[in-house]
Design a protein around this motif. Structure first.
Motif: not given
Ligand SMILES: Nc1ncnc2c1ncn2[C@@H]1O[C@H](COP(=O)(O)OP(=O)(O)OP(=O)(O)O)[C@@H](O)[C@H]1O
Ligand SMILES: [Mg+2]
Length: 139
Positions: A35-39, A107-109, A111-116, A127-132
């Motif tokens: 939660q903190t990483r995303l924020a 980028k380090r925080l 799981h996915e990071f992309n710049i255009e 993006a952040l992903t977690r398994p279900k």
């Protein structure tokens, strides 16, 4: 799929965007660290929008499948663009007297990071992903 669009025009919109991201991460079962990483990531990217482009939009989207839950954040602006993306991704590189830590740190925080980026159109997607699986819902 659940999508929230937050216009970024003033300092308070950064607060709204980061809070919305944190709440979505919590509601979707991400742990407090995520939660903190995303924020933090949303905060850095939307602050850059205010500083370098003046305004933009932050779109937070939930994308899940049978196995995983993903939160995708797209931060877009129509400002001058990032002249040299490789340089901008280097720790300490700044054109504004900042710390130059925002993009490489973000980028380090995640799981996915992309710049255009080109003049008039910068899109940064993270993006952040977690398994279900239940043992991963409380980390
Ligand atoms: N949305 C944007 N539009 C145009 N240029 C950008 C944008 N975001 C970042 N940049 C460029 O990339 C550089 C690096 O960004 P980064 O966020 O890493 O550091 P900073 O904003 O300079 O400092 P800090 O974020 O540590 O306060 C910026 O100095 C700026 O030149
Ligand atoms: Mg920055």
């Amino acid at each position: 799929m659940d999508e929230t669009k937050i216009p970024i025009k003033a300092e308070n919109d950064v607060v709204i965007a980061r809070g919305t991201g944190r709440r979505m991460a919590r509601d979707l079962g991400f742990g407090t660290a995520d939660q903190t990483r995303l924020a933090t990531a949303i905060s850095e990217l939307t602050r850059n929008v205010l500083r370098y482009a003046g305004e933009g939009v932050c779109t937070i989207t939930e994308k899940s499948n049978d196995d995983s839950v993903t939160i995708n954040v797209l931060v877009e602006d129509h400002g001058p663009g990032i002249e040299d993306i490789d340089k901008a991704m280097t720790d300490g590189f700044t054109t504004s007297g900042g710390l130059g830590a925002g993009l490489p740190g973000t980028k380090r925080l995640v799981h996915e990071f992309n710049i255009e980026s080109r003049p008039g159109a910068t899109r940064i997607s993270i993006a952040l992903t977690r398994p279900k699986t239940s043992e991963h819902t409380c980390t």
